[in-house]
Design a protein around this motif. Structure first.
Motif, PDB file in Angstrom:
ATOM      1  N   GLU A   1      14.034  11.228  -8.209  1.00  5.96           N
ATOM      2  CA  GLU A   1      14.395  10.270  -9.260  1.00  5.96           C
ATOM      3  C   GLU A   1      14.167  10.856 -10.652  1.00  5.96           C
ATOM      4  O   GLU A   1      14.667  10.320 -11.646  1.00  5.96           O
ATOM      5  CB  GLU A   1      13.537   8.997  -9.128  1.00  5.96           C
ATOM      6  CG  GLU A   1      13.830   8.162  -7.900  1.00  5.96           C
ATOM      7  CD  GLU A   1      12.672   7.211  -7.574  1.00  5.96           C
ATOM      8  OE1 GLU A   1      11.812   6.985  -8.454  1.00  5.96           O
ATOM      9  OE2 GLU A   1      12.620   6.711  -6.430  1.00  5.96           O
TER      10      GLU A   1
ATOM     11  N   GLU B   1       2.396   6.386 -12.870  1.00  7.37           N
ATOM     12  CA  GLU B   1       3.056   5.080 -12.865  1.00  7.37           C
ATOM     13  C   GLU B   1       4.080   4.992 -11.726  1.00  7.37           C
ATOM     14  O   GLU B   1       4.112   4.013 -10.989  1.00  7.37           O
ATOM     15  CB  GLU B   1       3.724   4.834 -14.228  1.00  7.37           C
ATOM     16  CG  GLU B   1       4.630   3.598 -14.300  1.00  7.37           C
ATOM     17  CD  GLU B   1       3.925   2.300 -13.939  1.00  7.37           C
ATOM     18  OE1 GLU B   1       2.707   2.196 -14.178  1.00  7.37           O
ATOM     19  OE2 GLU B   1       4.593   1.381 -13.403  1.00  7.37           O
ATOM     20  N   TRP B   2       4.873   6.018 -11.563  1.00  7.62           N
ATOM     21  CA  TRP B   2       5.950   5.944 -10.574  1.00  7.62           C
ATOM     22  C   TRP B   2       5.473   6.244  -9.156  1.00  7.62           C
ATOM     23  O   TRP B   2       6.222   6.105  -8.199  1.00  7.62           O
ATOM     24  CB  TRP B   2       7.122   6.843 -11.000  1.00  7.62           C
ATOM     25  CG  TRP B   2       7.851   6.220 -12.148  1.00  7.62           C
ATOM     26  CD1 TRP B   2       7.510   6.294 -13.464  1.00  7.62           C
ATOM     27  CD2 TRP B   2       8.998   5.357 -12.083  1.00  7.62           C
ATOM     28  NE1 TRP B   2       8.381   5.540 -14.226  1.00  7.62           N
ATOM     29  CE2 TRP B   2       9.305   4.966 -13.409  1.00  7.62           C
ATOM     30  CE3 TRP B   2       9.804   4.895 -11.045  1.00  7.62           C
ATOM     31  CZ2 TRP B   2      10.372   4.111 -13.713  1.00  7.62           C
ATOM     32  CZ3 TRP B   2      10.871   4.058 -11.345  1.00  7.62           C
ATOM     33  CH2 TRP B   2      11.148   3.678 -12.666  1.00  7.62           C
TER      34      TRP B   2
ATOM     35  N   SER C   1       2.641   4.647  -8.248  1.00  2.00           N
ATOM     36  CA  SER C   1       1.612   3.606  -8.107  1.00  2.00           C
ATOM     37  C   SER C   1       1.829   2.747  -6.862  1.00  2.00           C
ATOM     38  O   SER C   1       0.934   2.010  -6.466  1.00  2.00           O
ATOM     39  CB  SER C   1       1.567   2.726  -9.360  1.00  2.00           C
ATOM     40  OG  SER C   1       2.700   1.868  -9.399  1.00  2.00           O
ATOM     41  N   GLY C   2       2.989   2.859  -6.239  1.00  2.00           N
ATOM     42  CA  GLY C   2       3.239   2.127  -5.004  1.00  2.00           C
ATOM     43  C   GLY C   2       2.550   2.736  -3.794  1.00  2.00           C
ATOM     44  O   GLY C   2       2.756   2.275  -2.669  1.00  2.00           O
ATOM     45  N   ASN C   3       1.765   3.767  -4.017  1.00  2.00           N
ATOM     46  CA  ASN C   3       1.013   4.398  -2.928  1.00  2.00           C
ATOM     47  C   ASN C   3      -0.465   4.390  -3.260  1.00  2.00           C
ATOM     48  O   ASN C   3      -0.934   5.119  -4.130  1.00  2.00           O
ATOM     49  CB  ASN C   3       1.504   5.832  -2.714  1.00  2.00           C
ATOM     50  CG  ASN C   3       2.928   5.850  -2.195  1.00  2.00           C
ATOM     51  OD1 ASN C   3       3.885   5.714  -2.969  1.00  2.00           O
ATOM     52  ND2 ASN C   3       3.070   5.953  -0.895  1.00  2.00           N
ATOM     53  N   ILE C   4      -1.184   3.560  -2.523  1.00  2.00           N
ATOM     54  CA  ILE C   4      -2.612   3.423  -2.758  1.00  2.00           C
ATOM     55  C   ILE C   4      -3.366   4.491  -1.950  1.00  2.00           C
ATOM     56  O   ILE C   4      -3.001   4.756  -0.804  1.00  2.00           O
ATOM     57  CB  ILE C   4      -3.097   2.025  -2.302  1.00  2.00           C
ATOM     58  CG1 ILE C   4      -2.259   0.920  -2.946  1.00  2.00           C
ATOM     59  CG2 ILE C   4      -4.585   1.843  -2.567  1.00  2.00           C
ATOM     60  CD1 ILE C   4      -2.560   0.626  -4.382  1.00  2.00           C
TER      61      ILE C   4
ATOM     62  N   GLN D   1      16.537   7.085  -0.591  1.00  2.00           N
ATOM     63  CA  GLN D   1      15.658   6.348  -1.513  1.00  2.00           C
ATOM     64  C   GLN D   1      14.388   5.907  -0.811  1.00  2.00           C
ATOM     65  O   GLN D   1      14.416   5.505   0.349  1.00  2.00           O
ATOM     66  CB  GLN D   1      16.378   5.089  -1.991  1.00  2.00           C
ATOM     67  CG  GLN D   1      17.447   5.329  -3.011  1.00  2.00           C
ATOM     68  CD  GLN D   1      17.895   4.014  -3.617  1.00  2.00           C
ATOM     69  OE1 GLN D   1      17.930   2.996  -2.925  1.00  2.00           O
ATOM     70  NE2 GLN D   1      18.246   4.033  -4.880  1.00  2.00           N
ATOM     71  N   ARG D   2      13.283   5.907  -1.554  1.00  2.00           N
ATOM     72  CA  ARG D   2      12.030   5.503  -0.916  1.00  2.00           C
ATOM     73  C   ARG D   2      11.969   3.980  -0.732  1.00  2.00           C
ATOM     74  O   ARG D   2      12.268   3.223  -1.650  1.00  2.00           O
ATOM     75  CB  ARG D   2      10.811   6.016  -1.684  1.00  2.00           C
ATOM     76  CG  ARG D   2      10.929   5.962  -3.192  1.00  2.00           C
ATOM     77  CD  ARG D   2       9.708   6.591  -3.838  1.00  2.00           C
ATOM     78  NE  ARG D   2       9.913   6.669  -5.283  1.00  2.00           N
ATOM     79  CZ  ARG D   2       8.939   6.736  -6.172  1.00  2.00           C
ATOM     80  NH1 ARG D   2       7.682   6.724  -5.787  1.00  2.00           N
ATOM     81  NH2 ARG D   2       9.210   6.821  -7.455  1.00  2.00           N
ATOM     82  N   HIS D   3      11.590   3.582   0.453  1.00  2.00           N
ATOM     83  CA  HIS D   3      11.462   2.173   0.830  1.00  2.00           C
ATOM     84  C   HIS D   3      10.163   1.977   1.607  1.00  2.00           C
ATOM     85  O   HIS D   3       9.623   2.925   2.167  1.00  2.00           O
ATOM     86  CB  HIS D   3      12.622   1.751   1.747  1.00  2.00           C
ATOM     87  CG  HIS D   3      13.933   1.575   1.058  1.00  2.00           C
ATOM     88  ND1 HIS D   3      14.791   0.543   1.344  1.00  2.00           N
ATOM     89  CD2 HIS D   3      14.550   2.293   0.094  1.00  2.00           C
ATOM     90  CE1 HIS D   3      15.876   0.633   0.583  1.00  2.00           C
ATOM     91  NE2 HIS D   3      15.757   1.696  -0.183  1.00  2.00           N
TER      92      HIS D   3
ATOM     93  N   CYS E   1       0.789  -1.232   0.000  1.00  2.00           N
ATOM     94  CA  CYS E   1       0.000   0.000   0.000  1.00  2.00           C
ATOM     95  C   CYS E   1       0.821   1.283   0.000  1.00  2.00           C
ATOM     96  O   CYS E   1       0.344   2.315  -0.439  1.00  2.00           O
ATOM     97  CB  CYS E   1      -0.975   0.014   1.170  1.00  2.00           C
ATOM     98  SG  CYS E   1      -0.218   0.418   2.772  1.00  2.00           S
ATOM     99  N   GLY E   2       2.026   1.255   0.539  1.00  3.90           N
ATOM    100  CA  GLY E   2       2.878   2.442   0.503  1.00  3.90           C
ATOM    101  C   GLY E   2       2.665   3.430   1.635  1.00  3.90           C
ATOM    102  O   GLY E   2       3.363   4.442   1.713  1.00  3.90           O
TER     103      GLY E   2
ATOM    104  N   THR F   1       5.838   4.478   3.606  1.00  3.08           N
ATOM    105  CA  THR F   1       7.022   4.887   2.834  1.00  3.08           C
ATOM    106  C   THR F   1       7.911   5.868   3.596  1.00  3.08           C
ATOM    107  O   THR F   1       7.432   6.881   4.117  1.00  3.08           O
ATOM    108  CB  THR F   1       6.601   5.512   1.490  1.00  3.08           C
ATOM    109  OG1 THR F   1       5.782   4.581   0.790  1.00  3.08           O
ATOM    110  CG2 THR F   1       7.822   5.872   0.642  1.00  3.08           C
TER     111      THR F   1
ATOM    112  N   SER G   1       6.907   9.454  -0.661  1.00  2.05           N
ATOM    113  CA  SER G   1       7.113   8.793  -1.943  1.00  2.05           C
ATOM    114  C   SER G   1       7.257   9.824  -3.063  1.00  2.05           C
ATOM    115  O   SER G   1       8.102   9.683  -3.954  1.00  2.05           O
ATOM    116  CB  SER G   1       5.926   7.859  -2.226  1.00  2.05           C
ATOM    117  OG  SER G   1       6.150   7.113  -3.395  1.00  2.05           O
TER     118      SER G   1
END
Ligand SMILES: Cc1cc2nc3c(=O)[nH]c(=O)nc-3n(C[C@H](O)[C@H](O)[C@H](O)COP(=O)(O)OP(=O)(O)OC[C@H]3O[C@@H](n4cnc5c(N)ncnc54)[C@H](O)[C@@H]3O)c2cc1C
Ligand code: FES
Ligand code: FES
Lengths: 216, 326
Positions: free
Chosen positions: A179, A190-191, A193-196, A118-120, A108-109, A112, A172
């Motif tokens: 980046e 798209e970049w 998308s790791g965060n819902i 860097q985002r993790h 879900c992010g 983050t 994020s």
């Protein structure tokens, strides 16, 4: 400038956080109470609630390790149960509750953070692995009272409703901008998308990232 | 999560010693920590290998590309050599997971990742992979996302990796280092079909360490790419996918490397489709007739019958995208 905090010991993670069984409403409330009520100075989290008697015996003397890391510019040394995630370390032991726990599974992010820039996902990061790492959470973005430009952009664009995903979105977004994946709304989507966002604020989130990346 | 001891190793000898003693390697941790939290995995010792010097991408003299096992997915995808020589690899990586996960996860860990079958992840369900002999709840359960190729009566779960599909297509080799020294395993032999032992997933011996994945040199010019079809546009595993690489010279296809994802218990190489293409000139009808072979031997389950047709169309579309017409 980095400040140094005294070393502290961190007891095993609570059953509700780490046990295999889904947390019951009761253990959830018990844990929440502990979080609210039994946090003492120096980052020591006492009064751990163990939800599961089976876990209790296993957790009597769980293997732990010492780790030194920098969080939002402050150097901290702690002894953690090896199972502790960075997310739990931040939220329950360092009282940095900005990073949120959504899925606790990388899906879900909400958790983050930046590690060494860097985002993790903090939920899938074991704290013991972070020796000498530099962690930045949403609490570390502002410069005093001056909000980070992306924080301001989220307000300007009204890019949230309930706000639960927002800290993760913002951290994020900071990573995404760094980046350079901000050349079009499609690329940002798209970049990011790791965060819902369950409230569905995507259009405005993209605008906020665009605004900050300097595109308008 | 069960308690575990933790050690960090700084050279491969140390790692192998720890691995031989039963220690479990942890790289990015994005599969392992998740499954430990679900108690699907219960290692007693974690051996942190992230400090090992396996983070380089190099081009060998004979033109092969070596990707170190600890190269992050994001790093591999962004690497100029990967982008220029094998777009199919960078595309497969960038269509995987999320930016956060790609910053954490490694190439070695990616090909080692375990199935996303919900019954495997649910410790209260029957699963022969997790608990040999307990049965397979997916066989007659909700199996929409499951495999149609390479399945057995013991397991029908897919291998979820995207980049492994590109590696399978390109006939990569996995470099391993174990107590008895180095060896290489062709990608096709590295990931195992379930058969009657779905708990055995890789041709990895106890304590063996993946050091690199090597892509053999292919004739140039080589066009390649990856197409992924899924329930949402991003941050989702494949329903079907296709990795295609074509070498066309003098208007004729000389080499074809094709594999499919989301459909097999392992990344599914498609030699029959490749054979249909060799020696032919690109055309719409060629793409269609070759792709018609993509689902040969498929065994659909109750809820995933749609994958048979979807697979053929995915392969056909990607042949058209990579090969064009004329
Ligand atoms: C929400 C979510 C969505 C995802 N979506 C996708 C997707 O769309 N496509 C996709 O391909 N993947 C996807 N993934 C999976 C992700 O790519 C993998 O989890 C990741 O690649 C695993 O790499 P790691 O380095 O984190 O592995 P780890 O978790 O560290 O390790 C995984 C396994 O590999 C072993 N291992 C690791 N390195 C080595 C080595 N060098 N030698 C021997 N053994 C080793 C470990 O012991 C462990 O068993 C997703 C994951 C999540 C959580
Ligand atoms: S809480 Fe970490 S990704 Fe959802
Ligand atoms: S604002 Fe509610 S989840 Fe995003």
């Amino acid at each position: 400038m980095s400040t140094e905090l005294p070393e502290s010991a961190v007891p095993p993670p609570t059953g509700a956080d780490e046990s295999s069984s889904a947390p019951s409403r009761r253990t959830f409330i018990a844990t929440s109470t502990a979080v609210g009520g039994v946090v003492v100075a120096g980052g020591v989290f006492a009064g751990t609630v163990l939800a599961d008697p089976e876990e209790a015996s296993a957790a009597e003397k769980p293997p732990s390790s010492r780790v030194s890391l920098t969080v939002n510019g402050t150097r901290r040394t702690v002894t953690v149960d090896n199972r502790t995630s960075l997310l739990d370390l931040l939220r329950e032991h360092f009282e940095l509750t900005g990073s949120k726990k959504g899925c606790n599974a990388g899906a879900c992010g909400a958790c983050t953070v930046l590690i060494d820039g860097q985002r993790h996902n903090a939920c899938l990061t074991l704290a013991v692995r972070l020796e000498d790492a530099e962690v930045t959470t949403v609490e570390g973005l502002a410069d005093g009272d001056q909000l980070h430009p992306l924080q301001q952009a989220f307000i300007d664009q009204d890019a949230f409703q309930c706000g639960y995903c927002t800290p993760g979105q913002i951290v994020s977004g900071v990573g995404c901008i760094k980046e350079g994946h901000t050349n079009s709304p499609e690329e940002i989507r798209e970049w990011m998308s790791g965060n819902i966002c369950r409230c569905g604020c995507y259009v405005k989130i993209v605008r906020a990232v665009e605004q900050t990346a300097g595109r308008k | 999560m069960h308690p575990f001891t933790y050690t960090r190793v700084s050279d491969t000898r140390e790692a192998l010693n720890a691995g031989r003693g039963g220690g479990r390697y942890i790289a990015g941790g994005t599969t392992l920590v998740d499954l430990m939290r679900e108690t699907v995995e219960q290692p007693e010792t974690l051996v942190d290998i992230s400090g090992l010097p396996l983070r380089e991408i190099t081009v060998a003299e004979h033109g092969a590309l070596r990707i170190g096992a600890l190269v992050r997915m994001a790093e591999a995808a962004a690497h100029p050599k990967v982008r220029v020589l094998y777009p199919v690899i960078s595309e497969a990586l960038e269509l995987s997971a999320s930016a956060q996960l790609r910053n954490m996860a490694t190439i070695g860990g990616n090909i080692m990742q375990r199935t996303r079958c919900t019954y495997f992840r649910d410790v209260t369900a029957d699963c022969n992979k997790r608990e040999p002999g307990s049965g397979c709840a997916a066989l007659h359960g909700f199996n929409r996302s499951h495999a149609i190729l390479g399945t057995s009566d013991h397991c029908v779960s897919t291998h979820p990796s995207d980049v492994a599909v590109a590696f399978a297509a390109l006939e990569a080799r996995v470099h391993l280092l174990g107590p008895d020294g180095e060896r290489q395993v062709p990608f096709a032999d590295f990931l195992l079909r379930p058969g009657s032992t779905p708990d055995r997933e890789q041709a990895l011996r106890r304590g063996e360490l993946i050091t690199a994945v090597e892509i053999p040199a292919l004739p140039r010019p080589l066009k390649s790419g990856y197409l992924k079809v899924r329930d949402r546009q991003s941050y989702e595993f494949a329903l079907t996918s296709a990795a295609v690489a074509l070498h066309v010279r003098g208007g004729v296809i000389r080499e074809a490397r094709i594999a499919a994802g989301g459909v097999g218990t392992v990344p599914w190489k498609l030699p029959e489709v490749e054979q249909q293409l060799i020696g032919e000139r690109p055309s719409e009808s060629l793409w269609a007739s070759a792709a018609a072979k993509a689902a040969d031997g498929a065994r659909a389950l109750q809820h995933n019958r749609f994958k048979v047709e979807l697979l053929k169309r995915t392969v056909e579309r990607q042949l058209r995208i990579v090969g064009g017409t004329k």
